[in-house]
Design an enzyme around this catalytic site. Structure first.
Site, PDB file in Angstrom:
ATOM      1  N   GLY A   9      39.318  56.205  38.211  1.00 36.69           N
ATOM      2  CA  GLY A   9      40.029  54.926  38.076  1.00 36.69           C
ATOM      3  C   GLY A   9      40.358  54.597  36.641  1.00 36.69           C
ATOM      4  N   GLY A  12      43.244  52.257  35.910  1.00 37.18           N
ATOM      5  CA  GLY A  12      43.156  50.861  36.345  1.00 37.18           C
ATOM      6  C   GLY A  12      42.787  49.931  35.196  1.00 37.18           C
ATOM      7  N   ASP A  14      39.977  48.147  34.572  1.00 40.58           N
ATOM      8  CA  ASP A  14      38.651  48.355  33.974  1.00 40.58           C
ATOM      9  C   ASP A  14      38.554  49.736  33.330  1.00 40.58           C
ATOM     10  N   LEU A  62      40.034  60.700  45.213  1.00 40.52           N
ATOM     11  CA  LEU A  62      38.806  60.379  45.941  1.00 40.52           C
ATOM     12  C   LEU A  62      38.795  60.999  47.327  1.00 40.52           C
ATOM     13  N   LEU A  83      34.910  53.959  39.135  1.00 37.29           N
ATOM     14  CA  LEU A  83      35.681  52.708  39.227  1.00 37.29           C
ATOM     15  C   LEU A  83      36.839  52.809  40.217  1.00 37.29           C
ATOM     16  N   ALA A  84      37.240  54.004  40.597  1.00 41.05           N
ATOM     17  CA  ALA A  84      38.418  54.139  41.462  1.00 41.05           C
ATOM     18  C   ALA A  84      38.138  53.542  42.836  1.00 41.05           C
ATOM     19  N   GLN A  86      40.477  51.415  46.395  1.00 35.02           N
ATOM     20  CA  GLN A  86      41.506  50.493  46.886  1.00 35.02           C
ATOM     21  C   GLN A  86      40.883  49.131  46.607  1.00 35.02           C
ATOM     22  N   SER A 129      30.782  44.702  43.848  1.00 38.74           N
ATOM     23  CA  SER A 129      31.656  43.527  43.741  1.00 38.74           C
ATOM     24  C   SER A 129      31.009  42.283  44.328  1.00 38.74           C
ATOM     25  N   GLU A 131      32.514  40.422  46.132  1.00 38.59           N
ATOM     26  CA  GLU A 131      33.013  40.345  47.509  1.00 38.59           C
ATOM     27  C   GLU A 131      31.943  40.771  48.512  1.00 38.59           C
ATOM     28  N   TYR A 153      37.320  45.543  52.581  1.00 36.86           N
ATOM     29  CA  TYR A 153      37.021  45.839  51.168  1.00 36.86           C
ATOM     30  C   TYR A 153      35.554  45.514  50.867  1.00 36.86           C
ATOM     31  N   HIS A 183      37.082  39.718  37.325  1.00 39.44           N
ATOM     32  CA  HIS A 183      37.397  39.787  35.901  1.00 39.44           C
ATOM     33  C   HIS A 183      38.841  40.222  35.743  1.00 39.44           C
TER      34      HIS A 183
HETATM   35  P1  NAP Z   1      42.420  48.591  39.649  1.00 38.23           P
HETATM   36  O1  NAP Z   1      43.087  48.088  38.424  1.00 38.23           O
HETATM   37  O2  NAP Z   1      43.048  48.347  40.981  1.00 38.23           O
HETATM   38  O3  NAP Z   1      42.207  50.175  39.473  1.00 38.23           O
HETATM   39  C1  NAP Z   1      41.850  50.986  40.562  1.00 38.23           C
HETATM   40  C2  NAP Z   1      41.850  52.428  40.106  1.00 38.23           C
HETATM   41  O4  NAP Z   1      41.467  53.258  41.212  1.00 38.23           O
HETATM   42  C3  NAP Z   1      43.217  52.939  39.634  1.00 38.23           C
HETATM   43  O5  NAP Z   1      43.016  53.778  38.533  1.00 38.23           O
HETATM   44  C4  NAP Z   1      43.697  53.731  40.835  1.00 38.23           C
HETATM   45  O6  NAP Z   1      44.608  54.755  40.501  1.00 38.23           O
HETATM   46  C5  NAP Z   1      42.389  54.337  41.299  1.00 38.23           C
HETATM   47  N1  NAP Z   1      42.445  54.834  42.676  1.00 38.23           N
HETATM   48  C6  NAP Z   1      42.726  54.120  43.795  1.00 38.23           C
HETATM   49  N2  NAP Z   1      42.699  54.922  44.865  1.00 38.23           N
HETATM   50  C7  NAP Z   1      42.389  56.173  44.418  1.00 38.23           C
HETATM   51  C8  NAP Z   1      42.222  57.427  45.050  1.00 38.23           C
HETATM   52  N3  NAP Z   1      42.365  57.563  46.351  1.00 38.23           N
HETATM   53  N4  NAP Z   1      41.904  58.492  44.283  1.00 38.23           N
HETATM   54  C9  NAP Z   1      41.768  58.377  42.949  1.00 38.23           C
HETATM   55  N5  NAP Z   1      41.927  57.203  42.287  1.00 38.23           N
HETATM   56  C10 NAP Z   1      42.233  56.114  43.024  1.00 38.23           C
HETATM   57  O7  NAP Z   1      40.930  48.027  39.750  1.00 38.23           O
HETATM   58  P2  NAP Z   1      40.008  47.367  38.615  1.00 38.23           P
HETATM   59  O8  NAP Z   1      40.263  45.906  38.604  1.00 38.23           O
HETATM   60  O9  NAP Z   1      40.105  48.147  37.374  1.00 38.23           O
HETATM   61  O10 NAP Z   1      38.576  47.561  39.264  1.00 38.23           O
HETATM   62  C11 NAP Z   1      37.797  48.727  39.013  1.00 38.23           C
HETATM   63  C12 NAP Z   1      36.733  48.853  40.091  1.00 38.23           C
HETATM   64  O11 NAP Z   1      35.910  47.700  40.087  1.00 38.23           O
HETATM   65  C13 NAP Z   1      37.269  48.965  41.515  1.00 38.23           C
HETATM   66  O12 NAP Z   1      36.385  49.796  42.234  1.00 38.23           O
HETATM   67  C14 NAP Z   1      37.191  47.554  42.056  1.00 38.23           C
HETATM   68  O13 NAP Z   1      37.091  47.566  43.456  1.00 38.23           O
HETATM   69  C15 NAP Z   1      35.927  47.083  41.375  1.00 38.23           C
HETATM   70  N6  NAP Z   1      35.822  45.650  41.110  1.00 38.23           N
HETATM   71  C16 NAP Z   1      36.807  44.997  40.445  1.00 38.23           C
HETATM   72  C17 NAP Z   1      36.641  43.658  40.148  1.00 38.23           C
HETATM   73  C18 NAP Z   1      37.698  42.888  39.376  1.00 38.23           C
HETATM   74  O14 NAP Z   1      37.645  41.651  39.412  1.00 38.23           O
HETATM   75  N7  NAP Z   1      38.608  43.562  38.671  1.00 38.23           N
HETATM   76  C19 NAP Z   1      35.455  42.993  40.525  1.00 38.23           C
HETATM   77  C20 NAP Z   1      34.477  43.708  41.173  1.00 38.23           C
HETATM   78  C21 NAP Z   1      34.649  45.044  41.459  1.00 38.23           C
HETATM   79  P3  NAP Z   1      46.215  54.533  40.513  1.00 38.23           P
HETATM   80  O15 NAP Z   1      46.528  54.097  39.116  1.00 38.23           O
HETATM   81  O16 NAP Z   1      46.717  55.879  40.848  1.00 38.23           O
HETATM   82  O17 NAP Z   1      46.520  53.491  41.537  1.00 38.23           O
HETATM   83  O1  F7E Z   2      42.314  36.503  45.021  1.00 38.03           O
HETATM   84  C1  F7E Z   2      43.482  33.365  46.559  1.00 38.03           C
HETATM   85  C2  F7E Z   2      42.878  34.427  47.458  1.00 38.03           C
HETATM   86  O2  F7E Z   2      43.424  38.732  45.067  1.00 38.03           O
HETATM   87  C3  F7E Z   2      41.540  35.452  44.499  1.00 38.03           C
HETATM   88  C4  F7E Z   2      39.430  41.990  43.239  1.00 38.03           C
HETATM   89  O3  F7E Z   2      39.389  42.422  41.895  1.00 38.03           O
HETATM   90  O4  F7E Z   2      37.888  40.232  42.818  1.00 38.03           O
HETATM   91  C5  F7E Z   2      39.184  40.508  43.293  1.00 38.03           C
HETATM   92  O5  F7E Z   2      39.327  40.070  44.632  1.00 38.03           O
HETATM   93  C6  F7E Z   2      41.663  34.214  45.394  1.00 38.03           C
HETATM   94  C7  F7E Z   2      41.471  34.510  46.884  1.00 38.03           C
HETATM   95  O6  F7E Z   2      41.118  38.465  44.024  1.00 38.03           O
HETATM   96  C8  F7E Z   2      47.048  33.946  46.370  1.00 38.03           C
HETATM   97  O7  F7E Z   2      42.958  34.021  48.828  1.00 38.03           O
HETATM   98  C9  F7E Z   2      45.733  32.258  46.735  1.00 38.03           C
HETATM   99  O8  F7E Z   2      40.686  33.497  47.435  1.00 38.03           O
HETATM  100  O9  F7E Z   2      43.057  37.570  42.854  1.00 38.03           O
HETATM  101  P1  F7E Z   2      42.572  37.864  44.206  1.00 38.03           P
HETATM  102  P2  F7E Z   2      39.879  38.614  45.019  1.00 38.03           P
HETATM  103  O10 F7E Z   2      40.289  38.665  46.421  1.00 38.03           O
HETATM  104  O11 F7E Z   2      38.873  37.575  44.634  1.00 38.03           O
HETATM  105  C10 F7E Z   2      36.816  40.857  43.535  1.00 38.03           C
HETATM  106  C11 F7E Z   2      35.518  40.488  42.883  1.00 38.03           C
HETATM  107  C12 F7E Z   2      37.017  42.309  43.721  1.00 38.03           C
HETATM  108  O12 F7E Z   2      36.060  43.077  43.794  1.00 38.03           O
HETATM  109  C13 F7E Z   2      38.392  42.766  44.038  1.00 38.03           C
HETATM  110  O13 F7E Z   2      38.532  44.151  43.725  1.00 38.03           O
HETATM  111  O14 F7E Z   2      42.983  33.713  45.266  1.00 38.03           O
HETATM  112  N1  F7E Z   2      44.943  33.349  46.520  1.00 38.03           N
HETATM  113  N2  F7E Z   2      47.027  32.606  46.648  1.00 38.03           N
HETATM  114  C14 F7E Z   2      45.729  34.407  46.289  1.00 38.03           C
HETATM  115  N3  F7E Z   2      45.416  35.688  46.007  1.00 38.03           N
HETATM  116  C15 F7E Z   2      46.447  36.547  45.786  1.00 38.03           C
HETATM  117  N4  F7E Z   2      46.166  37.827  45.469  1.00 38.03           N
HETATM  118  N5  F7E Z   2      47.760  36.144  45.869  1.00 38.03           N
HETATM  119  C16 F7E Z   2      48.112  34.859  46.150  1.00 38.03           C
HETATM  120  O15 F7E Z   2      49.300  34.521  46.200  1.00 38.03           O
END
Ligand code: NAP
Ligand code: F7E
Length: 324
Positions: A9, A12, A14, A62, A83-84, A86, A129, A131, A153, A183
């Site tokens: 990842g 992405g 992170d 993956l 980190l990778a 969906q 997460s 979540e 998810y 974040h």
């Molecule tokens: P992101 O921007 O969506 O990045 C996801 C990464 O995973 C991208 O590099 C993507 O590659 C890669 N990926 C997806 N499917 C893949 C596959 N089948 N094989 C190989 N690589 C694949 O996510 P992020 O925000 O950086 O988050 C990083 C990790 O932390 C994720 O696991 C996410 O679920 C978790 N997380 C995020 C948050 C948050 O708030 N950001 C919070 C908690 C947990 P492509 O560039 O090819 O799409």
């Molecule tokens: O939604 C509401 C939506 O898609 C935040 C991922 O990084 O954090 C992320 O998941 C809130 C939700 O993030 C829209 O219903 C309203 O309540 O930005 P989000 P998420 O679902 O919290 C967790 C920790 C992860 O692990 C995940 O990878 O916002 N909301 N209106 C909306 N959300 C989106 N996307 N679009 C809207 O128009």
């Protein structure tokens, strides 16, 4: 000798910040990239464009155990940051099957490949997460708060967490999960609500767009800056003992609060520009999340540095620049 790190990842949000952090610490950084010609800098590589000369990229995915095994065999990493995924909760309702397949099997394949080299003492990080807490059983949430996920998810991350824990306990792997709360950053994907708002605000300010459509504006999240959170991932792998940690800010804001602040940053009133769209409301919502990160503060000496106001301003300012 430099340590070697492998990041899944890396393209992405992170992954890009973590790669920068590890490079600054003298690591040799490798990343796995799927479905892209590695020389195509315009596509998925935009977040790591500035560090392309400082990282080694490997084609893999993956879905392919063989690709993961062969990359680990070749580079013999000291640390693996998984980190990778969906990562979009909204999409996980559209396509549960691929979300579960990628996130669960991908994590399992990687752990299994790492286990083959268990004697080389690879340290492993799993991106858990908030979540996983879903419809929360207590607030704020800490490491022992019961999981109650609300989406495929969230379920996939609970499973990844238990796989990681099981590999730690069964095979003595130095494997830790970060239970990271939301974040964000100027590198956030455009599908997530904060970036949708910051990008929309910038476009509205520049006269390119009039309205932003949103779903549930009452949802509350504990929002931090991704730059701070990748530091916590690294710290977890520097500890003698592998453990799981909640990472967040301890402050919660609604989507409406975010929108209000983002619009007011450019002198506009959010009420004039938001349209509620029922189609954007999720079949099962996570209403509110709030982190208790006291374990990370105590054991890792970690604390978030960037405030909510600074995060919103940073995202809107960068999106304004991008419109020029
Ligand atoms: P992101 O921007 O969506 O990045 C996801 C990464 O995973 C991208 O590099 C993507 O590659 C890669 N990926 C997806 N499917 C893949 C596959 N089948 N094989 C190989 N690589 C694949 O996510 P992020 O925000 O950086 O988050 C990083 C990790 O932390 C994720 O696991 C996410 O679920 C978790 N997380 C995020 C948050 C948050 O708030 N950001 C919070 C908690 C947990 P492509 O560039 O090819 O799409
Ligand atoms: O939604 C509401 C939506 O898609 C935040 C991922 O990084 O954090 C992320 O998941 C809130 C939700 O993030 C829209 O219903 C309203 O309540 O930005 P989000 P998420 O679902 O919290 C967790 C920790 C992860 O692990 C995940 O990878 O916002 N909301 N209106 C909306 N959300 C989106 N996307 N679009 C809207 O128009």
């Amino acid at each position: 000798m430099s340590k070697v790190a492998l990041i899944t990842g890396i393209t992405g949000q992170d992954g890009s910040y973590l790669a920068e952090l590890l490079i600054s610490k003298g690591y040799k950084v490798h990343g796995i990239v799927r479905r892209v010609a590695l020389e195509d800098e315009t596509h998925r590589l935009w977040r790591i464009r500035n560090i392309l000369n400082d990282v080694t990229l490997h084609a893999g995915s993956l879905e392919s155990y063989a690709s993961l095994f062969n990359i680990i065999l070749k580079i013999k990493p000291n640390e693996v940051y998984h980190l990778a995924a969906q990562s979009y909760v909204g999409y996980s309702f559209e396509d549960e099957f691929s979300t579960l397949n990628i996130n669960i099997n991908g994590t399992h394949y990687l752990l299994s490949a790492v286990k083959e080299f268990v004697s080389s003492k690879i340290r492993f990080y799993f991106a858990g997460s908030s979540e996983m807490f879903g419809k929360v059983k207590e607030s704020p949430q800490k490491e022992n708060t019961p999981f109650n996920p609300r989406s495929s998810y969230g379920i996939s991350k609970v499973t990844g967490f238990y796989l990681t824990k099981n590999y730690r306990e069964a095979y003595n792997l130095h494997a830790s999960s970060g239970l990271l709360f939301n974040h964000e950053s100027p590198r956030r994907g455009f599908e997530f609500v904060t970036r949708k708002i910051s990008n929309g605000v910038a476009r509205i300010k520049k006269g390119l767009q009039k309205k932003i459509k949103l779903g549930n504006m009452k949802a509350k999240r504990d929002w931090g800056h991704a730059k701070d959170y990748v530091e916590a991932m690294w710290l977890m792998l520097q500890q003698d003992n592998p453990e799981d940690y909640v990472i967040g800010t301890g402050k919660e804001y609604s989507v409406e609060d975010f929108a209000k602040k983002a619009f007011s940053h450019v002198g506009l009133n959010y009420k004039d520009h938001i349209i509620l769209d029922k189609n954007l409301i999720r079949p099962a919502e996570v209403d509110a999340l709030l982190a208790d990160y006291s374990k990370a503060k105590k054991n890792l000496n970690w604390e978030p540095k960037i405030t909510f106001d600074e995060l919103v301003a940073n995202m809107v300012d960068e999106d304004l620049k991008a419109q020029n």
